[in-house]
Design an enzyme around this catalytic site. Structure first.
Site, PDB file in Angstrom:
ATOM      1  N   SER A  66       0.862  -1.189   0.000  1.00  0.00           N
ATOM      2  CA  SER A  66       0.000   0.000   0.000  1.00  0.00           C
ATOM      3  C   SER A  66       0.898   1.239   0.000  1.00  0.00           C
ATOM      4  O   SER A  66       2.065   1.166   0.406  1.00  0.00           O
ATOM      5  CB  SER A  66      -0.849   0.013   1.270  1.00  0.00           C
TER       6      SER A  66
ATOM      7  N   TYR B 166      -1.706  -0.043  11.010  1.00  0.00           N
ATOM      8  CA  TYR B 166      -1.958  -0.471   9.624  1.00  0.00           C
ATOM      9  C   TYR B 166      -0.724  -0.164   8.768  1.00  0.00           C
ATOM     10  O   TYR B 166      -0.260  -1.016   7.998  1.00  0.00           O
ATOM     11  CB  TYR B 166      -3.201   0.215   9.039  1.00  0.00           C
TER      12      TYR B 166
HETATM   13  P1  NDP Z   1     -11.790  -5.735   0.737  1.00  0.00           P
HETATM   14  O1  NDP Z   1     -12.239  -5.536   2.150  1.00  0.00           O
HETATM   15  O2  NDP Z   1     -12.743  -5.390  -0.347  1.00  0.00           O
HETATM   16  O3  NDP Z   1     -11.292  -7.248   0.544  1.00  0.00           O
HETATM   17  C1  NDP Z   1     -10.491  -7.854   1.504  1.00  0.00           C
HETATM   18  C2  NDP Z   1     -10.406  -9.357   1.232  1.00  0.00           C
HETATM   19  O4  NDP Z   1      -9.527  -9.943   2.198  1.00  0.00           O
HETATM   20  C3  NDP Z   1     -11.753 -10.051   1.365  1.00  0.00           C
HETATM   21  O5  NDP Z   1     -11.899 -10.957   0.303  1.00  0.00           O
HETATM   22  C4  NDP Z   1     -11.646 -10.796   2.686  1.00  0.00           C
HETATM   23  O6  NDP Z   1     -12.357 -12.025   2.601  1.00  0.00           O
HETATM   24  C5  NDP Z   1     -10.139 -11.106   2.733  1.00  0.00           C
HETATM   25  N1  NDP Z   1      -9.689 -11.359   4.084  1.00  0.00           N
HETATM   26  C6  NDP Z   1      -9.624 -10.507   5.136  1.00  0.00           C
HETATM   27  N2  NDP Z   1      -9.214 -11.145   6.236  1.00  0.00           N
HETATM   28  C7  NDP Z   1      -8.995 -12.443   5.874  1.00  0.00           C
HETATM   29  C8  NDP Z   1      -8.572 -13.601   6.563  1.00  0.00           C
HETATM   30  N3  NDP Z   1      -8.277 -13.555   7.875  1.00  0.00           N
HETATM   31  N4  NDP Z   1      -8.452 -14.773   5.891  1.00  0.00           N
HETATM   32  C9  NDP Z   1      -8.749 -14.816   4.567  1.00  0.00           C
HETATM   33  N5  NDP Z   1      -9.172 -13.757   3.857  1.00  0.00           N
HETATM   34  C10 NDP Z   1      -9.298 -12.584   4.510  1.00  0.00           C
HETATM   35  O7  NDP Z   1     -10.439  -4.891   0.601  1.00  0.00           O
HETATM   36  P2  NDP Z   1      -9.463  -4.589  -0.651  1.00  0.00           P
HETATM   37  O8  NDP Z   1      -9.775  -5.446  -1.803  1.00  0.00           O
HETATM   38  O9  NDP Z   1      -9.450  -3.125  -0.835  1.00  0.00           O
HETATM   39  O10 NDP Z   1      -8.064  -4.982   0.007  1.00  0.00           O
HETATM   40  C11 NDP Z   1      -7.253  -6.039  -0.469  1.00  0.00           C
HETATM   41  C12 NDP Z   1      -5.818  -5.780  -0.032  1.00  0.00           C
HETATM   42  O11 NDP Z   1      -5.365  -4.549  -0.592  1.00  0.00           O
HETATM   43  C13 NDP Z   1      -5.610  -5.655   1.470  1.00  0.00           C
HETATM   44  O12 NDP Z   1      -4.385  -6.281   1.798  1.00  0.00           O
HETATM   45  C14 NDP Z   1      -5.525  -4.141   1.707  1.00  0.00           C
HETATM   46  O13 NDP Z   1      -4.769  -3.832   2.842  1.00  0.00           O
HETATM   47  C15 NDP Z   1      -4.834  -3.717   0.433  1.00  0.00           C
HETATM   48  N6  NDP Z   1      -5.013  -2.320   0.021  1.00  0.00           N
HETATM   49  C16 NDP Z   1      -6.261  -1.762  -0.093  1.00  0.00           C
HETATM   50  C17 NDP Z   1      -6.384  -0.441  -0.505  1.00  0.00           C
HETATM   51  C18 NDP Z   1      -7.713   0.239  -0.591  1.00  0.00           C
HETATM   52  O14 NDP Z   1      -7.740   1.489  -0.521  1.00  0.00           O
HETATM   53  N7  NDP Z   1      -8.815  -0.464  -0.804  1.00  0.00           N
HETATM   54  C19 NDP Z   1      -5.216   0.350  -0.895  1.00  0.00           C
HETATM   55  C20 NDP Z   1      -3.963  -0.339  -0.711  1.00  0.00           C
HETATM   56  C21 NDP Z   1      -3.883  -1.628  -0.306  1.00  0.00           C
HETATM   57  P3  NDP Z   1     -13.271 -12.668   3.753  1.00  0.00           P
HETATM   58  O15 NDP Z   1     -13.787 -11.549   4.597  1.00  0.00           O
HETATM   59  O16 NDP Z   1     -14.320 -13.421   3.004  1.00  0.00           O
HETATM   60  O17 NDP Z   1     -12.342 -13.574   4.474  1.00  0.00           O
HETATM   61  C1  8X3 Z   2      -5.094   1.460   1.932  1.00  0.00           C
HETATM   62  C2  8X3 Z   2      -4.823   2.859   1.509  1.00  0.00           C
HETATM   63  O1  8X3 Z   2      -4.454   5.224   2.368  1.00  0.00           O
HETATM   64  O2  8X3 Z   2      -6.277   3.962   3.356  1.00  0.00           O
HETATM   65  O3  8X3 Z   2      -3.911   0.764   2.128  1.00  0.00           O
HETATM   66  O4  8X3 Z   2      -4.024   3.442   3.906  1.00  0.00           O
HETATM   67  S1  8X3 Z   2      -4.899   3.907   2.863  1.00  0.00           S
END
Ligand code: NDP
Ligand code: 8X3
Length: 255
Positions: free
Chosen positions: A140, A153
């Site tokens: 991220s 985080y």
């Molecule tokens: P979402 O919340 O839309 O998706 C998160 C996914 O992670 C879900 O499918 C959830 O599935 C899964 N997950 C969470 N905890 C667990 C667990 N313990 N075991 C298995 N699966 C798990 O978020 P994003 O798609 O936005 O995020 C995906 C990744 O990208 C993360 O690592 C996040 O930190 C990162 N990210 C996100 C950004 C954003 O602004 N959206 C920016 C930068 C990075 P389920 O709940 O079914 O288990």
């Molecule tokens: C997710 C992006 O800016 O919310 O990793 O941390 S931010």
């Protein structure tokens, strides 16, 4: 032989968008997440639409035994994993450090760091045997720069950054590519999870922005996998045009 991608966190956001995109490009999918009904729905839809095979692999990445048992139990022909999208993760809360909630801290470290490592280790062992593979780690902008109330985080994503570098060095001898993808704000379920179902606060994060979509991020991830075998994007940061880094945004509409 069709290529195989294993995607953690495929029930939502980036993971789900990657599932559709990789299937569209003919990959067979191994999909992970905890919400099994969503995995079933995704598998049904993708199999029908793209005529690819889908293996559901539900486990909680925080549970060391579940992760290693589940990956060990993958049928032999599915173990030839070409691409791992190590994506499952979350932010929980956004509080000053001294006011932070310990359950939130544990959830983030257990998922984003320890769970992330368990999956990467189990899959990299399979790739090492075949002397090939591509691991895509979801970092991220928060893993490059700390923002107010981002503390734990950000620390978890700084760990992803360090682990991506470490994996790239240690897996060099097995010809495994390691790509760190570092998105800025993207409108998925991420903020809804972070703010524990508070829709108004979650929505306010994207006020005035045309934020990245899950499809935007999936397109960049897919692109990284299309390069020739001798070329690897090691570290890639992307954001919407209205975001400069983890802190600075322009929330004014463009002319
Ligand atoms: P979402 O919340 O839309 O998706 C998160 C996914 O992670 C879900 O499918 C959830 O599935 C899964 N997950 C969470 N905890 C667990 C667990 N313990 N075991 C298995 N699966 C798990 O978020 P994003 O798609 O936005 O995020 C995906 C990744 O990208 C993360 O690592 C996040 O930190 C990162 N990210 C996100 C950004 C954003 O602004 N959206 C920016 C930068 C990075 P389920 O709940 O079914 O288990
Ligand atoms: C997710 C992006 O800016 O919310 O990793 O941390 S931010």
């Amino acid at each position: 032989m069709r290529k195989i991608v294993l995607i953690t966190g495929a029930t939502s956001g980036f993971g789900k968008a990657c599932a559709y995109l990789f299937a569209q490009h003919g990959y067979d999918l191994i999909i992970n997440g905890r919400r099994t009904e969503r995995l079933q729905e995704l598998a049904d839809e993708v199999e029908k639409k793209y005529n690819v095979a889908v293996l559901q692999c539900p486990f909680d990445v925080r549970n060391e035994k579940e992760v290693f048992d589940a990956i060990d139990a993958i049928p032999e022909k599915w173990k030839a994993i070409d691409v791992l999208i190590n994506n499952a993760g979350l932010a929980a809360g956004r509080d000053y450090f001294d006011e932070g909630n310990l359950d939130d801290w544990n959830a983030m470290i257990d998922t984003n760091v320890k769970g992330f490592m368990y999956v990467a280790k189990a899959v990299s062992q399979l790739m090492a045997k075949r002397k090939q593979g591509h691991i895509i780690n979801l970092g991220s902008v928060a893993g490059k720069q700390v923002y107010e109330k981002g503390n734990v985080y950000c620390a978890s994503k700084f760990a992803v950054d360090a682990l991506s570098q470490g994996m790239r060095i240690d897996l060099l001898r097995h010809h495994i590519k390691v790509t760190a993808i570092n998105p800025g704000a993207a409108e998925t379920e991420f903020s809804l999870v972070r703010f524990k179902g508070d829709e108004a606060t979650a929505k306010s994060i994207y006020n005035g922005l045309q934020a990245l979509s899950a499809d935007d991020v999936a397109a960049v991830i897919y692109y990284c996998t299309t390069l020739p075998a001798h070329v690897c994007i090691n570290d890639l940061t992307l954001s919407c045009t209205q975001q400069a880094d983890a802190i600075y945004f322009n929330r004014q509409p463009s002319a």
